[in-house]
Design an enzyme around this catalytic site. Structure first.
Site, mmCIF file in Angstrom:
data_model
loop_
_atom_site.group_PDB
_atom_site.id
_atom_site.type_symbol
_atom_site.label_atom_id
_atom_site.label_comp_id
_atom_site.label_asym_id
_atom_site.label_seq_id
_atom_site.Cartn_x
_atom_site.Cartn_y
_atom_site.Cartn_z
ATOM 1 N N CYS A 177 55.091 -49.104 -19.602
ATOM 2 C CA CYS A 177 54.918 -48.962 -18.155
ATOM 3 C C CYS A 177 55.224 -47.545 -17.683
ATOM 4 O O CYS A 177 54.890 -47.178 -16.549
ATOM 5 C CB CYS A 177 55.808 -49.953 -17.413
ATOM 6 N N ASP A 234 52.530 -60.233 -23.999
ATOM 7 C CA ASP A 234 51.178 -60.128 -23.457
ATOM 8 C C ASP A 234 50.147 -60.945 -24.215
ATOM 9 O O ASP A 234 49.044 -61.162 -23.713
ATOM 10 C CB ASP A 234 50.723 -58.662 -23.462
#
Length: 542
Positions: free
Chosen positions: A42, A282
């Site tokens: 991120c 994910d």
């Protein structure tokens, strides 16, 4: 017991570290295709923008450091090829040599993450075309910009990463165009009116935003020079493909592990349908905490939490994952942030609720404190019970704090009224005496009770106010074509205005409109509406 983990970024390393802390005797082995593990995915856009200076700052742990800290073994440069549940083995291929080997497991954790989607169009193989998924991607982007003196960039995709990349490319001085094939920026993040407000603010800052725009091709002589879209051609020295990601689960074909749109189906304990195989991060689906329905939550927060829950379960302490809320926040530009959590209005309706929403504009801290600005907040609740269902916020300040308050409230099943007297932190540099989140609750409660009658920005944009006479309630007249009324002088009936006339009360944010509506109701006016968010949020058509 031997636990093999496929993938070494968020969920995989979190699970490994917690397993070893929970039971030192367990043998834990991580196999990852990447050279790096435990990196800050991120944070990649912020390396591109220069906020993060060095590659080392992106890497939380090296394989050697991680092994020394946790006791888990790390084998990088190893790509999972297939899984054999009967033999309890994983086939691996060396990235360097191509050699194939099998590793056995007692329990297997799939934490293989996701891979960027590259559209099937001409030009994606040109120099200067990048996806952003690994530290090397971010390093290559920044290096390419510097070496080639890039001046113009096109970002394909307006999700969280796409918008953060656009912001950071702008910070590097590039002229940025963002194109997304959906009708708004931040699709599936913000409701359309909130996204439209954010897009208008970004355009005022100089960013080109193209929605409803399909990517057709990338052209150039050896390297990217232009991007062709359904909305025209745009020059581009560098192109960022950020149109989405897909679960990295191709190696599970033939394993019998159930997949949903490519993501591994798991229960609340991260168990798959195959014995002794688990999944987190994910590559896996979770459930929505409010609706209980399966949902893909490709967020680093979800990956870390589910990885930790799984580790506790595997070491003897059952730890079911309660579900996600789609919570997230993003920096869109200097002085413009966005946050969201819970259900959108459409999701709430589809889940069987009777949603009611309000858009309100409040101070983000004491208005007299230097740097004070505004929050534009959309609050969504169930009309009958007042139960908080979702929140979205755009503003210059701490949208994460607003979002976190809402996330806690939704997780606890709180109603709007539960916040009415909540003792939240106040000091002029941080908040207002009545917290802006609580103010939003008050406003929506007033709307539910009928004390505040409004048109939402979405209703107004769709033409719901047609036939209404626009009344400007701002301190000074500024709405072209509208009749201005001095709020302080309204002490009785308005001359020439029938008690049942349709009146749309418009002020800067909505507050003065509410004050006037309250007075007019007292004097017998029965058909007034306040435009939520006022001229701050809406494009007024008088």
């Amino acid at each position: 017991m031997k636990i093999v983990i496929i993938g070494g970024v968020a969920a995989g390393t979190k699970a490994a570290a917690k397993i070893k802390r929970g039971d030192r005797s367990v043998q834990v082995e991580i196999y990852t295709k990447s050279r790096d593990i435990s990196y800050a995915g991120c944070g990649l856009p912020y390396y591109v923008g220069g906020g993060i200076q060095s590659r080392g700052e992106l890497i939380v742990n090296t394989p050697a450091k991680f092994s020394a800290l946790t006791g888990a073994e790390v084998f990088n440069g190893q790509e999972a090829v297939s899984v054999d549940p009967k033999a309890k083995t994983v086939r691996l291929r060396s990235v360097d040599s191509g050699s194939v080997s099998d590793v056995s497991y007692d329990k297997l954790i799939i934490a293989s993450g996701a891979a960027p989607i590259v559209p099937k169009i001409d030009g994606t193989d040109l120099d200067g075309v990048f996806t952003i998924r690994t530290p090397d991607d971010a390093i290559n982007v920044r290096s390419y910009i510097e070496k080639n003196n890039c001046a113009k960039a096109v970002v394909a995709g307006a999700g969280f990463i796409g918008m953060e990349m656009a912001e950071n490319l702008s910070a590097q001085g590039l002229d940025v165009t963002v194109a997304d094939m959906t009708a708004q920026i931040l699709p599936n993040v913000l409701d359309p009116e909130m996204a439209d407000f954010a897009a208008r603010r970004l355009r005022k800052n100089g960013m080109k935003i193209m929605t409803g725009t399909r990517l057709l091709s990338i052209t150039g002589n050896g390297r990217a020079e232009a991007v062709s879209t359904s909305g025209g051609e745009f020059p581009a020295d560098i192109v960022i493909l950020s149109i989405g990601i897909r679960p990295a689960t191709d190696f599970l074909e033939g394993s019998g592990v159930e997949l949903i749109n490519g993501a591994v189906a798991v229960d609340e304990y991260q168990r798959t349908n195959v014995e002794d195989i688990y999944a987190a991060g994910d590559c896996a689906v979770v459930k929505n905490r409010v609706t209980g329905q399966r949902q893909w939550s490709a967020m680093g927060s979800t990956a870390n939490i589910t990885g930790r829950c799984l580790a506790k379960t595997l070491t003897g302490t059952a730890a079911p994952y309660s579900g996600c809320l789609g919570t997230g926040a993003a920096k869109l530009a200097r002085g413009l942030n966005a946050g969201r959590t819970g259900l959108s209005e459409k999701q709430a309706e589809e889940a069987g609720f009777d949603p009611i929403s309000v858009v309100c504009v409040t101070d983000d801290k004491a208005h007299y404190y230097p740097g004070a600005d505004c929050f534009a907040t959309k609050l969504i609740a169930d009309r009958t019970t007042g139960k908080l269902l979702g929140m979205q916020v755009v503003g210059a300040g701490a949208v994460d704090k607003m979002t976190d308050i809402a996330a806690v409230g939704i997780s606890a099943g709180l109603s709007l009224s539960d916040f009415d007297t909540m003792d939240l932190a106040y000091a002029p540099p941080f908040s207002t005496a009545i917290h802006p989140f609580v103010q939003a609750c008050y406003i929506l409660e007033n709307k539910i009770s009928g004390a505040f009658e409004t048109f939402t920005p979405a209703e107004y944009a769709s033409g719901a106010a047609e036939g209404y006479r626009v009344i400007d309630v701002q301190p000074a007249p500024s709405v072209p074509g509208a009749e201005w009324i001095d709020l302080g002088k309204v002490t009785g009936e308005i001359e020439g205005t029938a008690k049942d006339e349709k009146l749309l009360l418009v002020c800067t944010r909505g507050k003065r409109g509410y004050f006037l509506q309250n007075r007019l109701k007292h004097f017998g006016y029965s058909n007034t509406k306040v435009l939520e968010g006022g001229v701050f949020f809406n494009e007024i058509k008088a």
